[in-house]
Design an enzyme around this catalytic site. Sequence first.
Site, PDB file in Angstrom:
ATOM      1  N   SER A  66     -85.554  32.472  13.977  1.00 48.41           N
ATOM      2  CA  SER A  66     -85.575  31.981  15.352  1.00 48.41           C
ATOM      3  C   SER A  66     -86.904  31.301  15.662  1.00 48.41           C
ATOM      4  CB  SER A  66     -85.280  33.149  16.306  1.00 48.41           C
ATOM      5  OG  SER A  66     -84.994  32.686  17.613  1.00 48.41           O
ATOM      6  N   ASP A  98     -73.487  29.845  16.939  1.00 46.56           N
ATOM      7  CA  ASP A  98     -74.737  30.430  17.423  1.00 46.56           C
ATOM      8  C   ASP A  98     -75.027  29.851  18.807  1.00 46.56           C
ATOM      9  OD1 ASP A  98     -77.334  31.249  17.943  1.00 46.56           O
ATOM     10  OD2 ASP A  98     -78.129  30.679  15.994  1.00 46.56           O
ATOM     11  N   HIS A 108     -76.835  34.864  16.347  1.00 46.64           N
ATOM     12  CA  HIS A 108     -78.164  34.316  16.105  1.00 46.64           C
ATOM     13  C   HIS A 108     -78.974  35.131  15.098  1.00 46.64           C
ATOM     14  CE1 HIS A 108     -81.496  31.729  17.100  1.00 46.64           C
ATOM     15  NE2 HIS A 108     -82.253  32.713  17.514  1.00 46.64           N
TER      16      HIS A 108
END
Length: 266
Positions: A95, A217, A245
């Site tokens: 991320s 996602d 995610h």
Amino acid sequence: MDIRRRNNVTVTGSADGPVLLLAHGFGCDQNMWRLVVPALAERYRVVLFDYVGSGLADPSAWHEPRYSSLDGYARDVLDILDDLDLRDVTFVGHSVSAMIGVIAAAQAPRRVSRLVMVAPSPRYIDDEGYRGGFSTEDIDELLESLESNYLGWSAAMAPVIMGNADRPELGQELTASFCATDPDMARVFARTTFLSDSRKDLTTVTVPTLVLECAQDVIAPREVGAYVHAAIPGSRLVTLAATGHCPQLSAPRATAEAITAFVGAA
């Protein structure tokens, strides 16, 4: 300062193998990698850590001005690399850490030789000609909710971020991780994350790079993965048959296999 204690650094795996540095995202800690570590540790030296403000990192090291920009988190990474004297490292960032890794690689090219970007996003807010997945109003509302009721926000948002509604235990784990984070520190990291625009930083990447995205996602839609891939010449884009995610939790085997295939071929 004892960097290993400050960032709760853990080293495991093959002592003589290539080095992987695994970096967690917002609201998480190194525990989020636990399902991929056993497979990676068979052939790699695996280094895990917590950013200051997360997990079991030393909270006394927190300094809001430093951690109000992604550069501050990249400094944590560089401190760890220097302290352990690591070179030729594959940085695996989940991320927002994918972009933190880009910053670290630009500043320490002799130490970071490959990047694995897991569900990356250089900008979360839509812009002209760019789809990040959120409007300005969406992010303003998200941050306002987080700042007014962090625990309530965590309980509502973690299952959405995780996806996989048919596996509620995954959303519950992410909720617990969010709730274990100091709310004041989390608010700063959230603003740093969701208001960042690191698209220009992608042009600095010169090392072999894997962009690892999920088929579905809501935080980093596939348009973002395609953008990152196009912005980094020679990068490799792999789409996992995974939802949500956090593929290191929802699809750990596929995630570990993709990392291993890339590092072995790079």
